[in-house]
Design an enzyme around this catalytic site. Structure first.
Site, PDB file in Angstrom:
ATOM      1  N   ASP A   1       0.813  -1.259  -0.041  1.00 43.45           N
ATOM      2  CA  ASP A   1       0.052   0.052  -0.013  1.00 43.45           C
ATOM      3  C   ASP A   1       0.823   1.465   0.102  1.00 43.45           C
ATOM      4  O   ASP A   1       0.211   2.198  -0.407  1.00 43.45           O
ATOM      5  CB  ASP A   1      -1.065   0.199   1.386  1.00 43.45           C
ATOM      6  CG  ASP A   1      -2.161  -0.974   1.101  1.00 43.45           C
ATOM      7  OD1 ASP A   1      -2.099  -1.782  -0.042  1.00 43.45           O
ATOM      8  OD2 ASP A   1      -3.167  -0.844   1.673  1.00 43.45           O
TER       9      ASP A   1
ATOM     10  N   CYS B   1       1.059  -8.161   5.561  1.00 43.37           N
ATOM     11  CA  CYS B   1       0.657  -6.585   5.222  1.00 43.37           C
ATOM     12  C   CYS B   1      -0.677  -6.785   4.825  1.00 43.37           C
ATOM     13  O   CYS B   1      -1.217  -7.659   4.179  1.00 43.37           O
ATOM     14  CB  CYS B   1       1.629  -6.221   4.431  1.00 43.37           C
ATOM     15  SG  CYS B   1       3.466  -5.717   4.943  1.00 43.37           S
ATOM     16  N   ASP B   2      -1.205  -5.589   5.154  1.00 41.75           N
ATOM     17  CA  ASP B   2      -2.716  -5.128   4.709  1.00 41.75           C
ATOM     18  C   ASP B   2      -3.673  -6.041   4.038  1.00 41.75           C
ATOM     19  O   ASP B   2      -4.253  -6.657   4.921  1.00 41.75           O
ATOM     20  CB  ASP B   2      -2.054  -3.820   3.606  1.00 41.75           C
ATOM     21  CG  ASP B   2      -1.246  -3.029   3.931  1.00 41.75           C
ATOM     22  OD1 ASP B   2      -1.595  -2.547   5.201  1.00 41.75           O
ATOM     23  OD2 ASP B   2      -0.167  -2.638   3.331  1.00 41.75           O
ATOM     24  N   LYS B   3      -3.797  -6.195   2.787  1.00 43.11           N
ATOM     25  CA  LYS B   3      -5.001  -7.051   2.504  1.00 43.11           C
ATOM     26  C   LYS B   3      -4.733  -8.446   2.316  1.00 43.11           C
ATOM     27  O   LYS B   3      -5.786  -9.201   2.380  1.00 43.11           O
ATOM     28  CB  LYS B   3      -5.547  -6.359   0.793  1.00 43.11           C
ATOM     29  CG  LYS B   3      -5.738  -5.063   0.804  1.00 43.11           C
ATOM     30  CD  LYS B   3      -6.485  -4.662   1.762  1.00 43.11           C
ATOM     31  CE  LYS B   3      -6.122  -3.019   2.125  1.00 43.11           C
ATOM     32  NZ  LYS B   3      -4.639  -2.832   2.401  1.00 43.11           N
TER      33      LYS B   3
ATOM     34  N   CYS C   1       5.315  -2.578   8.494  1.00 44.00           N
ATOM     35  CA  CYS C   1       5.788  -1.247   9.228  1.00 44.00           C
ATOM     36  C   CYS C   1       5.328  -1.118  10.747  1.00 44.00           C
ATOM     37  O   CYS C   1       4.325  -1.576  11.070  1.00 44.00           O
ATOM     38  CB  CYS C   1       5.028   0.010   8.259  1.00 44.00           C
ATOM     39  SG  CYS C   1       5.667  -0.187   6.541  1.00 44.00           S
TER      40      CYS C   1
ATOM     41  N   GLU D   1      -6.509   4.400  -0.217  1.00 44.38           N
ATOM     42  CA  GLU D   1      -6.158   4.791   1.232  1.00 44.38           C
ATOM     43  C   GLU D   1      -5.536   6.365   0.948  1.00 44.38           C
ATOM     44  O   GLU D   1      -5.161   6.576  -0.280  1.00 44.38           O
ATOM     45  CB  GLU D   1      -5.122   4.138   1.718  1.00 44.38           C
ATOM     46  CG  GLU D   1      -5.482   2.808   2.443  1.00 44.38           C
ATOM     47  CD  GLU D   1      -4.418   2.036   2.878  1.00 44.38           C
ATOM     48  OE1 GLU D   1      -3.301   2.515   2.994  1.00 44.38           O
ATOM     49  OE2 GLU D   1      -4.591   0.926   3.682  1.00 44.38           O
TER      50      GLU D   1
ATOM     51  N   SER E   1      -4.915   4.859   5.457  1.00 48.08           N
ATOM     52  CA  SER E   1      -4.189   3.937   5.870  1.00 48.08           C
ATOM     53  C   SER E   1      -3.887   3.833   7.460  1.00 48.08           C
ATOM     54  O   SER E   1      -4.613   4.840   8.251  1.00 48.08           O
ATOM     55  CB  SER E   1      -2.700   4.369   5.571  1.00 48.08           C
ATOM     56  OG  SER E   1      -1.601   3.880   6.241  1.00 48.08           O
TER      57      SER E   1
END
Length: 609
Positions: free
Chosen positions: A79, A120-122, A193, A495, A522
């Site tokens: 992202d 991460c993320d999705k 992160c 985002e 985000s």
């Protein structure tokens, strides 16, 4: 076993021949469970760049535990790299793509169980959605969080610092050399992160939901101790496969989803978790709504704030600090002690024990301890990790703070009595501007901005907003409206980290400008930023009827988001409204836009059956 369908009987000789051709199966394996090692190794994502090593380590651990492991990989979208351009439209849609691909692999090859290695993320929610669909024993063990970085002048930094630096450089507050220093040190190692952004939020929620082992969300990617977590996860998934229990839908109950969101409220996690938890619950066949989430927020204290949110006196903590203070089980432990009955402690988890038992065994404060140093990286980082030349020599930054008695674990993870607030770090807002709801990360909002009003300044896309903010079009007191960025209108619900960072990084705007959007934010976003406004502009929502200068009222404690327009005026504007032309007419985004539903229902895909 499910795998018997592809490996037993004379008619399966061709199947066995193919299996033997992989080098992963012999006749001696006929009675062993087939374990899908669902990895997500992608070199362009720092949270996933080491997962090739992790995947093979787990594969061998599964084999040693008595399973037959087969690795496959999903795609992944970074992202941060996709941020600020059309690539971000593909991020949320990748969640559904990942879910479909994992489901396809599990059903086509009749695996008996699955161990998921996301980060991460999705990728995390996509795998969880597939696990709920297929309902075979599944366990999640992520690649672990990134270390925080340190600039040449000793300042602790993370990815969001780099985004802020762009705005500060544009405003003339930083020089090029300082920006480069931040750039080089913000992401010093592999891992998700280092703040409580979406990736870490979801990996932490996995512990409370019950689909991951304690420590999953906070043991650093570079820590040698993460290898023990991987090995334990491998042993456990083989045992689950042999017992054919527990299965995802045994674990993913309404009470378990409440536990996950209670944790989210307590630690002020990413607003994206609302979107993802709603989608996972939908796949699990559990009725769970934004109103349910808001009800939890009203009774859950916010006892931990991690980057990008700042605590008292601007103090910013990172994931490594949270782990040193005890981690997720200690946050949950404080809720058990301070608000008995809030958590559903009887919920079963992948450990084979209840959530309450997991807390009792893993909350360091139960043992009378205040700080833990296991699970943190040292000067000798794990061989299963990757890191840059800018990684600090001594390991995790929090270690030096501990050694110098400069770290206060009781401030990092507070008691209920000393909570930042007695309500959660996320809130759901309603009003004529958000009839189906909108989401705000309350933990990241300055107190003087919890209630405010201002004239709307409108942008029709994220890119247009970024140009306007950096170009000086946005002034103190404005309420920035970014629309046509919802699930259908974007499409893909981009985002808004870039525009929110540009606002937050500008001292004139940071405490005077709010932002609302039918897109999303985000996990790194902080400030008065209200997302998921539903219905979205592309579906005729009121956000699409706004004109520049319309006065918007924001009342976060009162859970209200409204525009000062009469019903008659809104009705007149609606008569003049025309749905926008689709931004994509071919390809996967055109398909996604045609099937995507409202953010208020998790932006899941639906079609006529």
């Amino acid at each position: 076993m499910r795998s018997d369908l592809i490996k037993r009987g004379i008619e399966r000789a061709p199947h066995r021949s193919l299996l033997k051709g992989t080098g992963n199966f012999t006749d001696a394996d006929i009675d062993k469970p087939f374990i899908a090692v669902c990895n997500s190794f992608v070199e362009i994502i720092p949270g996933h760049t080491h997962l090739d090593k992790v995947g093979y380590y787990i594969k061998e651990a599964v084999r040693e535990a008595g399973g037959v492991p087969f690795i496959f990989n999903t795609i992944g979208v970074d992202d941060g790299i996709a941020m600020g351009h059309a690539g971000m439209k593909y991020s949320l849609s990748s969640r559904e793509l990942i879910a479909d691909c994992v489901e396809t692999m599990l059903e086509a090859h009749r695996f008996d169980a699955m161990i998921c290695i996301p980060n991460c993320d999705k990728i995390v929610p996509g795998m969880m959605m597939a696990a709920a669909r297929c309902n075979i024993p599944a366990l999640f063990v992520s690649g672990g969080p990134m270390e925080a970085g340190k600039t040449s002048d000793g300042k602790t930094v993370d990815l969001i610092t780099a985004f802020y630096a762009v705005s500060q450089r544009t405003a003339g507050l930083l020089d090029d050399a300082t920006v480069i220093d931040v750039e080089n040190n913000a992401c010093p190692t592999c891992g998700s992160c280092s703040g409580m952004f979406t990736a870490n939020s979801m990996n932490c929620l996995a512990e409370a939901l019950g689909v991951a082992l304690p420590g999953n969300g906070t043991i650093l990617a570079t820590s040698e101790d993460r290898k023990a977590l991987y090995a334990t996860a491998a042993q456990r998934i083989v045992a689950m496969a042999k017992a054919d229990s527990p299965k995802p839908r045994d674990i993913m109950t309404r009470q378990a989803f409440e536990n996950a969101m209670i944790l989210d409220m307590a630690m002020g996690g990413s607003t994206n978790t609302v979107l993802h938890i709603l989608a996972i619950a939908y796949e699990a066949g559990v009725s769970f709504t934004m109103k349910d989430i808001d009800a939890l927020s009203k009774k859950t204290p916010n006892i931990c704030k991690l980057a990008p949110s700042a605590g008292d006196n601007g103090k910013v903590y990172h994931i490594e600090d949270c782990h040193a203070a005890g981690g997720i089980m200690t946050i949950l432990g404080e809720l058990v002690r301070g608000k008995p009955g809030l958590l559903h402690e009887a919920c079963i988890t992948v450990t084979g024990k209840t959530l309450g038992q997991n807390i009792a065994e893993n909350d360091i404060r139960v043992r009378g301890e205040k700080i833990r140093t296991d699970g943190l990286s040292t000067a000798t980082r794990s061989e299963l990790s990757r890191y840059t030349d800018h990684a600090t020599e001594g390991g995790a930054l929090v270690l030096s703070l501990i050694q110098n008695n400069a770290f206060d674990p009781a401030d990092c993870i507070r008691t209920v009595a000393s909570a930042y607030s007695q309500e959660g770090g996320l809130s759901i807002l309603y009003g004529n501007l958000a009839e189906e709801g909108a989401v705000v990360k309350t933990a990241g909002v300055d107190k003087n901005m919890l209630v405010m009003s201002g004239p709307a300044i409108i942008f029709e896309s994220q890119e247009e907003a970024c140009e306007g903010i950096l170009g000086g079009k946005v002034k103190p007191g404005h309420i920035v409206v970014i629309r046509h960025e919802g699930p259908k209108g974007g499409p893909g619900m981009q985002e808004m980290l870039a525009p929110t960072s540009y606002i937050k990084g500008n001292p004139e705007l940071a405490s005077t400008v709010a932002l609302i959007t039918d897109g999303r934010f985000s996990g790194g976003t902080a400030g008065a930023c209200i997302g998921h406004v539903s219905p979205e502009a592309a579906c005729g929502g009121v956000i699409g009827l706004l004109k520049e200068g319309d006065v918007i009222d924001l009342d976060i404690p009162g859970r209200k988001l409204a525009v000062r327009l009469s019903d008659a005026e809104l009705a007149e504007r609606r008569k003049q409204w025309q749905p926008p032309a689709p931004r994509f007419k071919t390809g996967c985004m055109a398909k996604y836009a045609s099937l995507a539903t409202s953010a208020s229902t998790g932006a899941v895909l639906k079609w006529e059956s």
